[in-house]
Design an enzyme around this catalytic site. Structure first.
Site, PDB file in Angstrom:
ATOM      1  N   SER A 118      -0.264  -7.357   7.243  1.00 24.54           N
ATOM      2  CA  SER A 118      -0.793  -7.266   8.373  1.00 24.54           C
ATOM      3  C   SER A 118      -0.757  -8.061   9.556  1.00 24.54           C
ATOM      4  O   SER A 118       0.516  -8.486   9.845  1.00 24.54           O
ATOM      5  CB  SER A 118      -1.667  -8.589   7.454  1.00 24.54           C
ATOM      6  OG  SER A 118      -1.024  -9.966   7.565  1.00 24.54           O
ATOM      7  N   THR A 119      -1.565  -8.162  10.929  1.00 18.74           N
ATOM      8  CA  THR A 119      -1.042  -8.390  12.094  1.00 18.74           C
ATOM      9  C   THR A 119      -1.024 -10.042  11.601  1.00 18.74           C
ATOM     10  O   THR A 119      -0.155 -10.914  12.881  1.00 18.74           O
ATOM     11  CB  THR A 119      -2.003  -8.279  13.340  1.00 18.74           C
ATOM     12  OG1 THR A 119      -1.890  -6.812  13.354  1.00 18.74           O
ATOM     13  CG2 THR A 119      -2.128  -8.633  14.422  1.00 18.74           C
ATOM     14  N   SER A 158       1.458  11.576   9.752  1.00 20.79           N
ATOM     15  CA  SER A 158       2.873  11.400   9.553  1.00 20.79           C
ATOM     16  C   SER A 158       2.851  11.940   8.607  1.00 20.79           C
ATOM     17  O   SER A 158       3.056  12.876   7.518  1.00 20.79           O
ATOM     18  CB  SER A 158       2.236  10.146   8.297  1.00 20.79           C
ATOM     19  OG  SER A 158       1.585   9.325   8.613  1.00 20.79           O
ATOM     20  N   GLU A 211       4.859  -3.260  12.415  1.00 20.32           N
ATOM     21  CA  GLU A 211       4.165  -2.015  12.282  1.00 20.32           C
ATOM     22  C   GLU A 211       2.869  -2.930  11.351  1.00 20.32           C
ATOM     23  O   GLU A 211       3.331  -3.654  10.059  1.00 20.32           O
ATOM     24  CB  GLU A 211       4.916  -1.396  10.864  1.00 20.32           C
ATOM     25  CG  GLU A 211       6.207  -0.308  11.693  1.00 20.32           C
ATOM     26  CD  GLU A 211       4.919   0.439  12.706  1.00 20.32           C
ATOM     27  OE1 GLU A 211       4.224   0.852  12.412  1.00 20.32           O
ATOM     28  OE2 GLU A 211       6.348   1.051  13.277  1.00 20.32           O
ATOM     29  N   CYS A 255      -3.490   2.453   6.526  1.00 15.21           N
ATOM     30  CA  CYS A 255      -3.215   1.094   8.467  1.00 15.21           C
ATOM     31  C   CYS A 255      -3.678   3.025   9.016  1.00 15.21           C
ATOM     32  O   CYS A 255      -4.476   1.780  10.629  1.00 15.21           O
ATOM     33  CB  CYS A 255      -1.836   0.917   8.258  1.00 15.21           C
ATOM     34  SG  CYS A 255      -0.715   2.343   8.377  1.00 15.21           S
ATOM     35  N   THR A 260       0.315 -11.899   9.006  1.00 16.07           N
ATOM     36  CA  THR A 260       1.416 -12.179   9.016  1.00 16.07           C
ATOM     37  C   THR A 260       2.038 -11.762   9.698  1.00 16.07           C
ATOM     38  O   THR A 260       3.502 -13.174  10.414  1.00 16.07           O
ATOM     39  CB  THR A 260       2.189 -11.543   7.777  1.00 16.07           C
ATOM     40  OG1 THR A 260       0.759 -12.178   6.894  1.00 16.07           O
ATOM     41  CG2 THR A 260       2.743 -11.942   7.176  1.00 16.07           C
ATOM     42  N   GLU A 320       8.812   3.841  13.967  1.00 14.95           N
ATOM     43  CA  GLU A 320       9.703   4.309  13.434  1.00 14.95           C
ATOM     44  C   GLU A 320       9.790   5.823  12.649  1.00 14.95           C
ATOM     45  O   GLU A 320       8.586   6.667  13.390  1.00 14.95           O
ATOM     46  CB  GLU A 320       8.944   3.319  11.937  1.00 14.95           C
ATOM     47  CG  GLU A 320       8.875   2.120  11.809  1.00 14.95           C
ATOM     48  CD  GLU A 320       8.835   0.733  10.594  1.00 14.95           C
ATOM     49  OE1 GLU A 320       7.662   1.566   9.860  1.00 14.95           O
ATOM     50  OE2 GLU A 320       9.734   0.571  10.162  1.00 14.95           O
ATOM     51  N   ARG A 328      -7.994   9.181   1.460  1.00  9.91           N
ATOM     52  CA  ARG A 328      -6.852   8.714   0.348  1.00  9.91           C
ATOM     53  C   ARG A 328      -6.108   7.160   0.050  1.00  9.91           C
ATOM     54  O   ARG A 328      -6.560   6.220   1.204  1.00  9.91           O
ATOM     55  CB  ARG A 328      -5.438   8.757   2.036  1.00  9.91           C
ATOM     56  CG  ARG A 328      -4.717   9.147   1.580  1.00  9.91           C
ATOM     57  CD  ARG A 328      -3.847  10.090   2.621  1.00  9.91           C
ATOM     58  NE  ARG A 328      -4.058   9.566   3.689  1.00  9.91           N
ATOM     59  CZ  ARG A 328      -2.211   8.807   4.253  1.00  9.91           C
ATOM     60  NH1 ARG A 328      -1.533   9.745   3.801  1.00  9.91           N
ATOM     61  NH2 ARG A 328      -2.308   8.162   5.269  1.00  9.91           N
ATOM     62  N   ALA A 330       6.073  -6.476  -1.709  1.00 10.91           N
ATOM     63  CA  ALA A 330       5.549  -7.528  -1.860  1.00 10.91           C
ATOM     64  C   ALA A 330       5.066  -7.817  -3.521  1.00 10.91           C
ATOM     65  O   ALA A 330       5.543  -7.467  -3.938  1.00 10.91           O
ATOM     66  CB  ALA A 330       3.958  -6.286  -1.777  1.00 10.91           C
ATOM     67  N   GLU A 331       4.422  -8.553  -3.071  1.00 10.99           N
ATOM     68  CA  GLU A 331       4.621  -9.507  -4.448  1.00 10.99           C
ATOM     69  C   GLU A 331       3.985  -8.607  -5.564  1.00 10.99           C
ATOM     70  O   GLU A 331       4.057  -8.535  -6.867  1.00 10.99           O
ATOM     71  CB  GLU A 331       3.614 -11.139  -4.770  1.00 10.99           C
ATOM     72  CG  GLU A 331       2.660 -11.131  -3.549  1.00 10.99           C
ATOM     73  CD  GLU A 331       2.779 -10.758  -2.538  1.00 10.99           C
ATOM     74  OE1 GLU A 331       3.756 -10.960  -1.536  1.00 10.99           O
ATOM     75  OE2 GLU A 331       1.717 -11.453  -1.367  1.00 10.99           O
ATOM     76  N   ASN A 370       1.036  -1.205   0.326  1.00  9.97           N
ATOM     77  CA  ASN A 370      -0.126  -0.095  -0.094  1.00  9.97           C
ATOM     78  C   ASN A 370       0.873   0.904  -0.143  1.00  9.97           C
ATOM     79  O   ASN A 370       0.493   2.460  -0.425  1.00  9.97           O
ATOM     80  CB  ASN A 370      -1.172  -0.129   1.024  1.00  9.97           C
ATOM     81  CG  ASN A 370      -1.080   0.288   2.709  1.00  9.97           C
ATOM     82  OD1 ASN A 370       0.654  -0.001   2.300  1.00  9.97           O
ATOM     83  ND2 ASN A 370      -1.190   0.761   3.507  1.00  9.97           N
TER      84      ASN A 370
HETATM   85  P1  NAD Z   1       0.435  -9.362   4.839  1.00  7.92           P
HETATM   86  O1  NAD Z   1       0.830  -9.091   5.990  1.00  7.92           O
HETATM   87  O2  NAD Z   1      -0.480  -9.338   3.364  1.00  7.92           O
HETATM   88  O3  NAD Z   1       1.380  -8.550   3.561  1.00  7.92           O
HETATM   89  C1  NAD Z   1       2.918  -7.968   3.625  1.00  7.92           C
HETATM   90  C2  NAD Z   1       4.368  -8.543   3.406  1.00  7.92           C
HETATM   91  O4  NAD Z   1       4.472  -9.560   3.925  1.00  7.92           O
HETATM   92  C3  NAD Z   1       4.144  -8.451   2.019  1.00  7.92           C
HETATM   93  O5  NAD Z   1       5.536  -8.627   1.685  1.00  7.92           O
HETATM   94  C4  NAD Z   1       3.859 -10.135   1.560  1.00  7.92           C
HETATM   95  O6  NAD Z   1       4.693 -10.694   0.797  1.00  7.92           O
HETATM   96  C5  NAD Z   1       4.550 -10.595   3.111  1.00  7.92           C
HETATM   97  N1  NAD Z   1       4.433 -12.246   3.887  1.00  7.92           N
HETATM   98  C6  NAD Z   1       3.165 -12.278   3.619  1.00  7.92           C
HETATM   99  N2  NAD Z   1       3.350 -13.878   4.055  1.00  7.92           N
HETATM  100  C7  NAD Z   1       4.341 -14.020   4.296  1.00  7.92           C
HETATM  101  C8  NAD Z   1       5.560 -15.020   5.520  1.00  7.92           C
HETATM  102  N3  NAD Z   1       4.544 -16.194   5.711  1.00  7.92           N
HETATM  103  N4  NAD Z   1       6.767 -14.872   4.964  1.00  7.92           N
HETATM  104  C9  NAD Z   1       7.604 -13.689   4.997  1.00  7.92           C
HETATM  105  N5  NAD Z   1       6.591 -12.740   4.522  1.00  7.92           N
HETATM  106  C10 NAD Z   1       5.303 -12.375   4.054  1.00  7.92           C
HETATM  107  O7  NAD Z   1      -0.185  -7.631   4.452  1.00  7.92           O
HETATM  108  P2  NAD Z   1      -0.688  -6.477   3.123  1.00  7.92           P
HETATM  109  O8  NAD Z   1      -1.873  -7.161   2.443  1.00  7.92           O
HETATM  110  O9  NAD Z   1       0.393  -6.849   2.402  1.00  7.92           O
HETATM  111  O10 NAD Z   1      -0.806  -5.401   3.975  1.00  7.92           O
HETATM  112  C11 NAD Z   1      -1.990  -4.745   4.198  1.00  7.92           C
HETATM  113  C12 NAD Z   1      -2.044  -4.937   6.228  1.00  7.92           C
HETATM  114  O11 NAD Z   1      -0.341  -3.419   6.180  1.00  7.92           O
HETATM  115  C13 NAD Z   1      -2.527  -4.877   6.626  1.00  7.92           C
HETATM  116  O12 NAD Z   1      -3.413  -4.926   8.443  1.00  7.92           O
HETATM  117  C14 NAD Z   1      -2.039  -2.962   7.045  1.00  7.92           C
HETATM  118  O13 NAD Z   1      -2.519  -1.924   8.044  1.00  7.92           O
HETATM  119  C15 NAD Z   1      -1.075  -3.306   7.201  1.00  7.92           C
HETATM  120  N6  NAD Z   1      -0.296  -1.582   7.080  1.00  7.92           N
HETATM  121  C16 NAD Z   1       0.786  -1.500   8.794  1.00  7.92           C
HETATM  122  C17 NAD Z   1       1.460   0.012   8.507  1.00  7.92           C
HETATM  123  C18 NAD Z   1       1.952   0.311  10.117  1.00  7.92           C
HETATM  124  O14 NAD Z   1       3.221   1.125   9.511  1.00  7.92           O
HETATM  125  N7  NAD Z   1       1.385  -0.615  10.972  1.00  7.92           N
HETATM  126  C19 NAD Z   1       1.257   0.524   7.249  1.00  7.92           C
HETATM  127  C20 NAD Z   1       1.122   0.003   5.851  1.00  7.92           C
HETATM  128  C21 NAD Z   1       0.030  -1.713   5.759  1.00  7.92           C
END
Ligand code: NAD
Length: 513
Positions: free
Chosen positions: A263-264, A474, A284, A318, A266, A491, A312, A208-209, A183
Site C-alpha cells: 500500500s502507498t 502484465s 510498487e 493493484c 506503508t 519491474e 480477477r 506478507a503475514e 495478493n
Molecule cells: P500492505 O502495505 O499492508 O503490506 C505489504 C507488505 O508490507 C506486507 O508484507 C506487510 O507485512 C508489510 N508491512 C506493513 N507494515 C510494515 C512495516 N512497518 N515495516 C515493514 N513492512 C511492513 O499492503 P497489502 O494490504 O499487503 O497489499 C495491498 C496493497 O498493495 C494495495 O494497495 C495494492 O494496490 C498494492 N499492490 C501494489 C502492486 C504494484 O505492483 N504496484 C502490486 C500488488 C499490490
C-alpha cells in the site's frame, strides 16, 4: 434505501450465491508434497525455528493451515548479515553462472506448479485457475531475468581527451530487502528477486503475514536449484513483529536497497526509514485504475476487458479497474451486458473447487472496507444492479453499481474488492479529467476504435501502464510501475534489472595516444 429493481436483482443473485456458498464450508485440505510446505525461516541456507510461531489461515474457511516461525529483529539481522556475506562471492559469479541457477529455479517452479498453485489458493483464497496463472507469471520472471542476466552491458564513451578511455560499468548494488504483499504471494517475490539475483545482488525477503507459505516454498526450490547459502533468505513474521523486522530491513547499513510492493501508506513509511541511510528504493504501491469505454468501443471487447480487469482475484489487484467510466451513448447497454456476464461467469466458492471464479477477500477487515464503500455509494444515490452484500466469512458478492459519482468513497480510494462502480460521462475531456483526478497513477485502460482518440488518451492518462482495448496487460517483457504516489522504479522488462545496478564511471588515463 435500495430501488425495487436493485433489491429484486440482488435477491436472485443472493439465492444463487448462498447455494454455491455451502461448498465453501466443506472441509478442504492443503495437500502438497511435504518439502514444499516449509514453516521455518530460511537464513544462510538453513531452516530454523524462531522462539514463537504465528498461524496461517485459509481465508475461505478460517481454518488454520500451518504455524510459521515468527521472526523478530534478531532473525532479520542474521539474515541481513548472511546476505551481505553471500554478496561478496555471489557478485563474483559470472553472469552465465547466475543465469543457469535462475533457469534451474524456474524449471523447478514449472515442475512443481500444481503444488505451488495449491499453496497460493489456500493461503490467499484465489481460485486454482488464477493460482496456476500466477505460477506461470511468477516463474516467467525467473526465466526472463535468467536471460537478462547475460545482457547487462556497460558503455565505452568517446573520450574528449586522447590519453583517456571512459568506461561506464554496471555493478550490483548489494543486499536488497524485499517486502511483498499477499495478493500475489509468489509473483511479487520473483519479479524482484529474479532481477536482483541476475544483477548479482543477494536478498532478504519478508513476505506478507497472511501468505508466508508461498515465499517459503520458493526458498525450498531455490535451495534445490543450488543457489548458494545466504543468496536468498526468508524471514516470515506476524503482523505484530512486522514493524521491528521492517525496521531492520529498512535501516541496517548493510542493506543497500529496499524493494517494496504494497500500500502507498506503508511505502511512505518504509521510504522514511530508508532515508536515514540513503538506500536505493523501488516502490510498487497502490492504484486506482480508470477504465474508460468510449462510444466508439467494441462493446463485447470492453465488457470482456472489464470482467477480467475487475473480477480477477476478486478485485484484489493493484491494477484492477477501480472506476469504470462509460460514455453516454453506450452507457445503459454496457451496464446490461456486464450484468449478464456477471450472472453467467462469476461463481463464488473455495478456490480449490474447479468451478470457482471468485474466492473470498483476504480477511474480514478487507471485506468490511468493501461493504462500507458499497453502502456509501448506495446512500449517495448509486443504483445497485447486482450483489451488494458481505457474505459469511470474508466473501463479498460481486457488485455492480450504476450512476456512481465522484463524491462517493469508491471513486476516491482503492477498493480492493469485487465492486464495479460505473460512472457516466459525455466528452473525452471530461473522462480524462475524472481519470486523472487522483494522487496515484498505476494502470489505466480505455476502449476505443478511433485512432486519433487512442493516441490522445494514451498520452493524456497520468499512469505508468495503459491498456488500449485490453483489460490485462502484465507480462515480464512489458514493464510494471506507476507514477505519482503509485511508486518509484520499474519491474520486469529490460529496465527491471537497472533497479539493482549502480553505474560506475571509470576514467582510465595516462594512455599513450
Ligand atoms: P500492505 O502495505 O499492508 O503490506 C505489504 C507488505 O508490507 C506486507 O508484507 C506487510 O507485512 C508489510 N508491512 C506493513 N507494515 C510494515 C512495516 N512497518 N515495516 C515493514 N513492512 C511492513 O499492503 P497489502 O494490504 O499487503 O497489499 C495491498 C496493497 O498493495 C494495495 O494497495 C495494492 O494496490 C498494492 N499492490 C501494489 C502492486 C504494484 O505492483 N504496484 C502490486 C500488488 C499490490
Amino acid at each position: 434505501m435500495f430501488s425495487a429493481r436493485a433489491l429484486r436483482l440482488g435477491a436472485v443473485f443472493r439465492t444463487r450465491i448462498s447455494a454455491l456458498h455451502t461448498s465453501v464450508r466443506r472441509s478442504h485440505r492443503l495437500d502438497v508434497a511435504a518439502p514444499l510446505l516449509r514453516t521455518q525461516s530460511y537464513i544462510n541456507g538453513r531452516w530454523s525455528s524462531a522462539a514463537a510461531v504465528f498461524p496461517v489461515l485459509d481465508p475461505a474457511t478460517g481454518q488454520e493451515l500451518a504455524r510459521v516461525s515468527d521472526c523478530g529483529p534478531g532473525e532479520a539481522k542474521r539474515a541481513v548479515d548472511a546476505a551481505y556475506e553471500a554478496f561478496q562471492s555471489w557478485k563474483q559469479h559470472t553472469a552465465k553462472e547466475r543465469s543457469l541457477l535462475l533457469r534451474k529455479w524456474f524449471n523447478l517452479m514449472i515442475q512443481h506448479k500444481d503444488d505451488l498453485a495449491k499453496i497460493i489458493t489456500f493461503e490467499s483464497g484465489k481460485p486454482m485457475s488464477e493460482s496456476l496463472g500466477e505460477i506461470s507469471y511468477s516463474s516467467s520472471f525467473l526465466e526472463w531475468f535468467s536471460e537478462e542476466a547475460r545482457r547487462v552491458y556497460g558503455d565505452i564513451v568517446p573520450s574528449p581527451l586522447k590519453d583517456r578511455k571512459m568506461l561506464l560499468l554496471k555493478q550490483p548494488v548489494g543486499v536488497a530487502s524485499i517486502i511483498t504483499p499477499w495478493n500475489f504471494p509468489s509473483a511479487m517475490i520473483t519479479r524482484k528477486v529474479g532481477a536482483a539475483l541476475a544483477a548479482g545482488c543477494t536478498v532478504v525477503i519478508k513476505p506478507a503475514e497472511d501468505t508466508p507459505l508461498s515465499a517459503l516454498a520458493l526458498a525450498e526450490l531455490a535451495e534445490q536449484a543450488g543457489l548458494p547459502a545466504g543468496v536468498v533468505n526468508v524471514v516470515p513474521c506476524s503482523r505484530q513483529n512486522t514493524p521491528s523486522v521492517g525496521h531492520v530491513l529498512c535501516t541496517d547499513p548493510l542493506v543497500s536497497k529496499i524493494s517494496f510492493t504494497g500500500s502507498t501508506a506503508t511505502g511512505k513509511l518504509l521510504l522514511k526509514m530508508a532515508a536515514d541511510t540513503v538506500k536505493r528504493a523501488s516502490m510498487e504501491l497502490g492504484g486506482h485504475a480508470p477504465f474508460i469505454v468510449f462510444d466508439s468501443a467494441d462493446l463485447d471487447r470492453a465488457v470482456r476487458g472489464a470482467m477480467g480487469s475487475k473480477f480477477r482475484n476478486s478485485g484484489q489487484t493493484c491494477v484492477c479497474s477501480n472506476r469504470i467510466l462509460v460514455q453516454s451513448g453506450v452507457y445503459e447497454e454496457f451496464l446490461q451486458r456486464v450484468g449478464v456476464a456477471m450472472d453467467q461467469e462469476l461463481k463464488l466458492g473455495h478456490g480449490i473447487e474447479p468451478t470457482t471464479t471468485q474466492g473470498p477477500l483476504i480477511n474480514d477487515r478487507a471485506a468490511k472496507k468493501v461493504a462500507l464503500q458499497i453502502a456509501d455509494a448506495v446512500s449517495l444515490g448509486a443504483r445497485l444492479l447486482r450483489g451488494g452484500s458481505q457474505l459469511a466469512g470474508s466473501f463479498v458478492e460481486p457488485t455492480l453499481l450504476a450512476d456512481v459519482t465522484t463524491d462517493m468513497l469508491c471513486t476516491r480510494e482503492e477498493t480492493f474488492g469485487p465492486v464495479m462502480p460505473v460512472l457516466r460521462f459525455d466528452t473525452e475531456e471530461e473522462a480524462v479529467a475524472i481519470a486523472n483526478a487522483t494522487n496515484v497513477g498505476l494502470a489505466g485502460y480505455f476502449f476505443s476504435r478511433d485512432v486519433s482518440q487512442i493516441w490522445r488518451v494514451a498520452e493524456a492518462l497520468e499512469v505508468g501502464m495503459v491498456g488500449v482495448n485490453e483489460g490485462l496487460l502484465s507480462a515480464p517483457e512489458g514493464l510494471f510501475g506507476g507514477v505519482k504516489q503509485s511508486g518509484l522504479g520499474r519491474e520486469g522488462s529490460k529496465y527491471g534489472i537497472d533497479e539493482y545496478l549502480h553505474v560506475k564511471y571509470v576514467c582510465f588515463g595516462g594512455l599513450q595516444p
